[in-house]
Write an enzyme that holds these catalytic residues in place. Structure first.
Site, PDB file in Angstrom:
ATOM      1  CE  LYS A  14      11.402  37.938 102.505  1.00 34.76           C
ATOM      2  NZ  LYS A  14      12.328  36.784 102.596  1.00 34.76           N
ATOM      3  CB  ALA A  30      18.267  37.340 100.741  1.00 32.58           C
ATOM      4  CG  ASP A  31      12.075  35.132  99.210  1.00 32.81           C
ATOM      5  OD1 ASP A  31      11.588  35.285 100.346  1.00 32.81           O
ATOM      6  OD2 ASP A  31      11.676  34.277  98.400  1.00 32.81           O
ATOM      7  CB  THR A  32      16.441  31.162  99.196  1.00 32.80           C
ATOM      8  OG1 THR A  32      17.548  32.024  99.469  1.00 32.80           O
ATOM      9  CG2 THR A  32      16.936  29.907  98.503  1.00 32.80           C
TER      10      THR A  32
END
Length: 151
Positions: A14, A30-32
């Protein structure tokens, strides 16, 4: 793919995609992911998925991973934050009531700790804001390296 590696890969992709278009900008991505063992739980988009996730999490510990990536001038830095969460054992009535609330919609793992689901969580080890979706202390520290403050 392991949950931590998946989160890192997604956050980096991203950030680099946006940074390629705006190389002078400081880009935060960010990625969760919510993981039960090695299994990455989906983002609940329907009641059946939410019910499945809650049933799986009931009475167990799981991990929430958020990967943060900051990109600027063809360079990037990543950080992974992991928080452990323990769910109480949920009855069918608990799950039905929570699913009826619709708070689960669009939430990884089928729950949002910042609402009614907090009543199901007696123990957390690590960053609370990571469970909500973005670990604020760690993100602020990364951005401060770029002289960005005031979160």
């Amino acid at each position: 793919e392991l949950p931590d590696k998946y989160a890192l890969r997604c956050a980096k992709a991203k950030a680099l995609a946006v940074s390629a278009k705006y190389p002078d900008a400081v880009v935060l991505a960010a990625d969760t992911v919510v993981a039960c063992g090695r299994r990455i739980l989906p983002k609940a988009e329907d009641a059946e998925t939410a019910r499945h996730c809650l049933t799986l999490l009931s009475g167990r510990r799981h991990r929430v991973y958020t990967a943060i990536c900051v990109a600027h001038n063809n360079r990037h830095h990543t950080r992974l934050v992991m928080t452990q969460v323990r769910f109480s054992r949920l009855s069918a009535k608990d799950i039905d009531a929570y699913v009826a609330s619709s708070e689960w919609h669009g939430k990884a793992g089928g729950y949002g700790i910042q609402g009614k689901a907090e009543a199901f969580i007696p123990w957390v080890s690590g960053s609370y804001s990571n469970i909500v979706g973005l670990p604020l202390a760690e993100t602020a520290a990364m951005l401060a390296q770029y002289k960005i403050t005031g979160m």
